[in-house]
Design a protein around this motif. Structure first.
Motif, short mmCIF file in Angstrom:
data_model
loop_
_atom_site.label_atom_id
_atom_site.label_comp_id
_atom_site.label_asym_id
_atom_site.label_seq_id
_atom_site.Cartn_x
_atom_site.Cartn_y
_atom_site.Cartn_z
N UNK A 130 0.85 -1.17 0.00
CA UNK A 130 0.00 0.00 0.00
C UNK A 130 0.90 1.23 0.00
N UNK A 131 0.73 2.15 -0.96
CA UNK A 131 1.59 3.35 -1.01
C UNK A 131 1.55 4.18 0.27
N UNK A 132 0.50 4.05 1.08
CA UNK A 132 0.41 4.84 2.31
C UNK A 132 1.22 4.22 3.45
N UNK A 133 1.72 3.02 3.27
CA UNK A 133 2.55 2.37 4.30
C UNK A 133 4.00 2.79 4.09
N UNK A 134 4.29 3.99 4.55
CA UNK A 134 5.58 4.64 4.29
C UNK A 134 6.75 3.82 4.86
N UNK A 135 6.61 3.33 6.09
CA UNK A 135 7.71 2.56 6.70
C UNK A 135 8.01 1.31 5.86
N UNK A 136 6.98 0.64 5.40
CA UNK A 136 7.18 -0.56 4.58
C UNK A 136 7.84 -0.18 3.25
N UNK A 137 7.34 0.88 2.62
CA UNK A 137 7.93 1.33 1.35
C UNK A 137 9.41 1.65 1.53
N UNK A 138 9.74 2.37 2.60
CA UNK A 138 11.14 2.72 2.85
C UNK A 138 12.01 1.50 3.06
N UNK A 139 11.50 0.51 3.78
CA UNK A 139 12.24 -0.73 4.01
C UNK A 139 12.51 -1.44 2.69
N UNK A 140 11.48 -1.59 1.88
CA UNK A 140 11.66 -2.30 0.61
C UNK A 140 12.65 -1.58 -0.29
N UNK A 141 12.56 -0.25 -0.35
CA UNK A 141 13.50 0.52 -1.16
C UNK A 141 14.92 0.39 -0.61
N UNK A 142 15.06 0.42 0.71
CA UNK A 142 16.38 0.28 1.34
C UNK A 142 17.06 -1.02 0.93
N UNK A 143 16.27 -2.08 0.77
CA UNK A 143 16.83 -3.39 0.41
C UNK A 143 16.89 -3.62 -1.10
N UNK A 144 16.60 -2.55 -1.87
CA UNK A 144 16.80 -2.63 -3.31
C UNK A 144 15.57 -2.87 -4.15
N UNK A 145 14.40 -2.98 -3.55
CA UNK A 145 13.18 -3.16 -4.34
C UNK A 145 12.87 -1.87 -5.08
N UNK A 146 12.34 -2.02 -6.28
CA UNK A 146 11.97 -0.88 -7.11
C UNK A 146 10.48 -0.97 -7.44
N UNK A 147 9.85 0.19 -7.59
CA UNK A 147 8.43 0.22 -7.97
C UNK A 147 8.33 -0.15 -9.44
N UNK A 148 7.49 -1.14 -9.73
CA UNK A 148 7.24 -1.59 -11.09
C UNK A 148 6.03 -0.84 -11.66
N UNK A 149 4.93 -0.87 -10.90
CA UNK A 149 3.72 -0.21 -11.38
C UNK A 149 2.74 -0.01 -10.23
N UNK A 150 1.75 0.82 -10.49
CA UNK A 150 0.66 1.02 -9.56
C UNK A 150 -0.47 0.09 -9.98
N UNK A 151 -0.96 -0.71 -9.05
CA UNK A 151 -2.07 -1.61 -9.34
C UNK A 151 -3.30 -1.01 -8.66
N UNK A 152 -4.19 -0.46 -9.48
CA UNK A 152 -5.37 0.19 -8.93
C UNK A 152 -6.33 -0.84 -8.36
N UNK A 153 -6.96 -0.47 -7.24
CA UNK A 153 -7.98 -1.30 -6.57
C UNK A 153 -7.45 -2.67 -6.16
N UNK A 154 -6.16 -2.76 -5.86
CA UNK A 154 -5.56 -4.05 -5.49
C UNK A 154 -6.13 -4.58 -4.18
N UNK A 155 -6.17 -3.75 -3.17
CA UNK A 155 -6.64 -4.17 -1.85
C UNK A 155 -8.16 -4.06 -1.72
N UNK A 156 -8.71 -3.01 -2.29
CA UNK A 156 -10.16 -2.78 -2.28
C UNK A 156 -10.44 -1.71 -3.33
N UNK A 157 -11.71 -1.37 -3.49
CA UNK A 157 -12.08 -0.42 -4.54
C UNK A 157 -11.44 0.96 -4.35
#
Length: 157
Positions: A116-143
């Motif tokens: 979820x883009x709003x989970x900033x701590x998770x996003x920062x962790x993934x980026x720190x370990x080298x993960x890159x954003x591939x794409x935005x998946x609309x309505x992935x979790x809910x509408x």
């Protein structure tokens, strides 16, 4: 992170039920009901090519990471959660690094995950370990909740 250990959950381990119960409690607290695997956790763990690592402090589960490798080429991080009182102490990073290493031993070329883009701590962790954003998946979790699909590629030399 003192006095903690990383453990791989095995079906035949003596504390299987206790550990799964603790993980299900964490799952219910951390994830919204429609995203939680709490009701199907044991079934998920029985699936072929799934793994689960958890960190343990004084006999208590502090956090866990679940991953799967549906093919020999790629894997997915399907869950990563740390109990609130253990957050910010490096457990999430240690769990994610351990899962990445497990995947590397299977000669995986890419690991993906959704966040979820709003989970900033998770996003920062993934980026720190080298993960890159591939794409935005609309309505992935809910509408009204999207997700970033992120990936980490390994050298295939």
């Amino acid at each position: 992170m003192t006095n903690w250990e990383m453990v791989e959950l095995h079906r035949n381990s003596g504390d299987w039920e206790k550990v799964v119960e603790e993980i299900v409690r964490i799952e219910k607290r951390v994830f919204p009901k429609h995203e939680s695997l709490a009701k199907s956790f044991e079934e998920e763990l029985k699936k072929k090519n799934n793994g689960l690592l958890y960190s343990k402090i004084g006999g208590e589960v502090a956090g866990y990471v679940m991953y799967s490798w549906p093919s020999s080429l790629y894997a997915s991080i399907t869950k990563l959660a740390v109990k609130e009182n253990y957050r910010g102490q490096g457990h999430g990073e240690a769990l994610l690094k351990a899962a990445i290493e497990k995947c590397k031993t299977r000669n995986i070329h890419r690991i993906s995950l959704h966040v979820d883009p709003s989970r900033i701590a998770a996003m920062n962790l993934y980026k720190k370990l080298g993960f890159q954003v591939d794409s935005l998946v609309e309505c992935y979790y809910s509408s009204d909740r999207n997700a970033y699909r992120m990936y980490l590629d390994f050298d295939t030399d």
